[in-house]
Write an enzyme that holds these catalytic residues in place. Structure first.
Site: not given
Length: 189
Positions: A21, A68, A93, A114
Site C-alpha cells: 500500500h 483515507n 498502488d 480510499n
C-alpha cells in the site's frame, strides 16, 4: 519556474514501511534519491522535498494524514505552492494490475482506493493525473487488507529497483513532455 506536485500515497509509521500500500511513498523516495533531492522535511500534512529539472520544480509529497485522508494534504500543498490541478500527479498502488505494471492516466474512478476516493471528494473532481503502480492481487478471498498491508515477495523485490526507476522516468516525462506524450510512450498495451 513551473511547479508540479508529485504525491506518493501511503501510510505513515514503521508498521507500514515498504508494504504494498506504500508503493507511492517508495516511488517518490526513489525519485528523490535518484535526483539527489534533499532529505524529506516533516511539514504540514506531510513530508516534502523538491528538485528542479529543466525549468520545472518537482515538489514531492508523502502525506502524513494516512491514506483515507490524503485529500487534505493534496489540497493544502496545491494551495500553499499555487499548483494547478493539471500539474498534480498522484502515485498510487493498484491491485488490478500485475506487480510492476505502470499506467499513467489523466483521470478516472477511484477503483475502490480510499486515498483516491478522498482526494476526489476534497478536490471535487476525479480529473487529476495518477500513476497506477501494479501490486498484483495474489490473495485468497477476504485477504485483500492483509495483502495490501503486507510486504513484497522476494520475487517482486528482484525487479523493484528497476520498476521504481521507470516510475521516476514516467513522472519526469509527465512534467517535461506532458501527460499525452508520456502515456503514449510508457503505457504498455
Amino acid at each position: 519556474m513551473i511547479k508540479y506536485l508529485i504525491v506518493g500515497l501511503g501510510n505513515i509509521g514503521p508498521e507500514y514501511h515498504e508494504t504494498r500500500h506504500n508503493i507511492g511513498f517508495m516511488t517518490v523516495e526513489a525519485l528523490a534519491r535518484i535526483n539527489n533531492a534533499p532529505p524529506f522535511i516533516d511539514g504540514r500534512y506531510g513530508f516534502t522535498t523538491s528538485f528542479s529539472i529543466k525549468g520545472r520544480q518537482l515538489i514531492l509529497l508523502k502525506p502524513s494524514t494516512f491514506m483515507n485522508l490524503s485529500g487534505l494534504a493534496v489540497r493544502y500543498w496545491m494551495q500553499k505552492e499555487n499548483i494547478p490541478l493539471e500539474n498534480v500527479l498522484i502515485v498510487v498502488d493498484d491491485l488490478a494490475l500485475p506487480f510492476g505494471t505502470l499506467r499513467l492516466k489523466g483521470k478516472g474512478s477511484d477503483a475502490g482506493h480510499n486515498g483516491l476516493k478522498h482526494i476526489a471528494a476534497i478536490l471535487g473532481t476525479q480529473n487529476y493525473a495518477r500513476l497506477r503502480f501494479g501490486i498484483g492481487n495474489d490473495f485468497p478471498k477476504g485477504g485483500q487488507i492483509d495483502y495490501v498491508l503486507g510486504h513484497f515477495t522476494d520475487e517482486d523485490r528482484k525487479t523493484m529497483d528497476e520498476r521504481l526507476e521507470t516510475a521516476g522516468e514516467i513522472i519526469k516525462s509527465f512534467c517535461l513532455a506532458g501527460i499525452d506524450i508520456t502515456m503514449n510512450q510508457f503505457n504498455k498495451k
